[in-house]
Design a protein around this motif. Sequence first.
Motif, short mmCIF file in Angstrom:
data_model
loop_
_atom_site.label_atom_id
_atom_site.label_comp_id
_atom_site.label_asym_id
_atom_site.label_seq_id
_atom_site.Cartn_x
_atom_site.Cartn_y
_atom_site.Cartn_z
N PRO A 113 0.83 -1.21 0.00
CA PRO A 113 0.00 0.00 0.00
C PRO A 113 0.87 1.26 0.00
N PHE A 114 0.36 2.32 -0.64
CA PHE A 114 1.08 3.59 -0.67
C PHE A 114 0.08 4.73 -0.83
N LYS A 115 0.49 5.89 -0.43
CA LYS A 115 -0.31 7.10 -0.61
C LYS A 115 -0.02 7.67 -2.00
N TYR A 116 -1.04 8.20 -2.65
CA TYR A 116 -0.89 8.75 -4.00
C TYR A 116 -1.50 10.14 -4.05
N SER A 117 -0.78 11.07 -4.72
CA SER A 117 -1.32 12.42 -4.89
C SER A 117 -0.87 12.99 -6.22
N ASN A 118 -1.68 13.90 -6.76
CA ASN A 118 -1.34 14.62 -7.99
C ASN A 118 -0.84 16.01 -7.62
N ALA A 119 0.34 16.34 -8.08
CA ALA A 119 0.91 17.66 -7.76
C ALA A 119 0.54 18.66 -8.85
N SER A 120 0.10 19.83 -8.43
CA SER A 120 -0.21 20.91 -9.37
C SER A 120 0.78 22.06 -9.24
N GLU A 121 1.58 22.05 -8.17
CA GLU A 121 2.59 23.08 -7.95
C GLU A 121 3.93 22.41 -7.62
N THR A 122 4.99 22.97 -8.15
CA THR A 122 6.32 22.37 -7.97
C THR A 122 6.73 22.34 -6.50
N ALA A 123 6.56 23.45 -5.81
CA ALA A 123 6.99 23.52 -4.41
C ALA A 123 6.26 22.49 -3.56
N ALA A 124 4.97 22.32 -3.80
CA ALA A 124 4.19 21.36 -3.01
C ALA A 124 4.66 19.94 -3.28
N ALA A 125 4.95 19.64 -4.53
CA ALA A 125 5.44 18.31 -4.88
C ALA A 125 6.77 18.02 -4.21
N ILE A 126 7.67 18.98 -4.27
CA ILE A 126 9.00 18.79 -3.68
C ILE A 126 8.90 18.65 -2.17
N ASN A 127 8.11 19.49 -1.54
CA ASN A 127 7.98 19.43 -0.08
C ASN A 127 7.37 18.11 0.38
N ALA A 128 6.43 17.58 -0.39
CA ALA A 128 5.81 16.31 -0.02
C ALA A 128 6.82 15.18 -0.01
N VAL A 129 7.77 15.22 -0.93
CA VAL A 129 8.79 14.18 -0.99
C VAL A 129 9.88 14.42 0.04
N LEU A 153 9.44 -1.97 -10.35
CA LEU A 153 10.22 -2.27 -9.14
C LEU A 153 9.32 -2.44 -7.93
N MET A 154 8.24 -1.68 -7.87
CA MET A 154 7.28 -1.85 -6.77
C MET A 154 6.57 -3.19 -6.86
N LYS A 155 6.23 -3.60 -8.07
CA LYS A 155 5.57 -4.90 -8.25
C LYS A 155 6.46 -6.05 -7.80
N GLU A 156 7.77 -5.89 -8.02
CA GLU A 156 8.72 -6.94 -7.65
C GLU A 156 9.16 -6.81 -6.18
N ASP A 157 8.64 -5.83 -5.46
CA ASP A 157 8.97 -5.57 -4.06
C ASP A 157 10.43 -5.15 -3.88
N VAL A 158 11.03 -4.62 -4.93
CA VAL A 158 12.40 -4.12 -4.86
C VAL A 158 12.42 -2.73 -4.26
N MET A 159 11.49 -1.89 -4.67
CA MET A 159 11.33 -0.56 -4.09
C MET A 159 9.97 -0.51 -3.38
N ARG A 160 9.97 0.15 -2.23
CA ARG A 160 8.78 0.15 -1.38
C ARG A 160 8.42 1.57 -0.92
N PRO A 161 8.15 2.46 -1.86
CA PRO A 161 7.79 3.83 -1.44
C PRO A 161 6.46 3.84 -0.71
N SER A 162 6.39 4.66 0.33
CA SER A 162 5.13 4.78 1.07
C SER A 162 4.23 5.85 0.47
N GLU A 163 4.80 6.65 -0.47
CA GLU A 163 4.03 7.74 -1.07
C GLU A 163 4.56 8.02 -2.46
#
Length: 341
Positions: A3-19, A37-47
């Motif tokens: 599971p992971f959180k998903y969001s659409n960024a509309s502003e650069t600063a907000a996208a960068i700050n979220a990461v 990579l997520m499907k293979e469980d190699v990378m596991r980003p939470s967002e």
Amino acid sequence: MRPFKYSNASETAAAINAVVVNPTARFLGGGTNLVDLMKEDVMRPSELVNVTRLKFSAVEKKENGLSIGGTATNAVTANHELVRENYPLLSMAILAGASAQIRNMATNAGNLNQRTRCTYFYDVNMPCNKREPGSGCGALHGVNKNHAILGWSEKCVATYPSDMAVALAALNAVVHVEGSDSTKRSIPFSDFHRLPGDHPEIDNTLKHGEFITSIDLPANRLAEKSYYLKIRERSSYAFALVSVAAALETSGNRIKDVRIALGGVAHKPWRARIAEQWLTGKEATEANFKAAALAELKNAKPLEQNKYKVGMAAKAIVRALEGAMQGGNYGAMEADLTTTN
């Protein structure tokens, strides 16, 4: 897939700050590598923060060259009139990679951030220092016929897969990034990707949360004599065993400027500085091309199963330079490993 959180960024600063505030968050462009990579469980980003809506997709002429947007797709970039006319080497390289469907999805920034296709990296049951630092390199004494011959370390012998990046290395591109608090910096392409050293888990020199806004291509006089050669085991949808981006500027038959970069041989696009230096000022002859290639590969360190790559890379450099002198188009050939060992 976890599971992971998903969001659409509309502003650069907000996208960068979220990461920036989340160590396991990642930017999402086309997702052609990250999602695998997520499907293979190699990378596991939470967002995941989708950045494709940000306004960095332009391909624009600048006073001293060309700027291509980080969120522009590979397909748009390769087929853009300004790229095809002024930087055909980049167009050839992009079109040599992946499939049309993937090029339609993949972004330029994502292309630069893609990770190795080493089977030990993808298999979570095998040791891999890139995936799990300190676990060992399974390929070092394992199945390594597709792995590095230059710049590798005991910690990692994987190669970097991008075709686009090989051309950008030859073209002296500059990567522009933006970080938190609107901080911006420019990274010469030769400094963007890293050799493995003791930390193969670190692919490039980006800081967490830095976002690639654009890639600049300096003006040059190489467009008429450019060639991209990709050698692979089948004619499509395969990563390079060896690839070469070559471009020349000549006066008569004498070389004024030459650019050579190799793919499939190292942890990053390998700029063939030794060969370039050897050729500059000399006649553009087959004999000189061969001598330059041998000089570049003199310090190659093949592994047990990839000794063929040394000879293959030398021949590929010569063929790419000859193709560039003829003003050739993209070339790809299938490699018969039984005849190249």
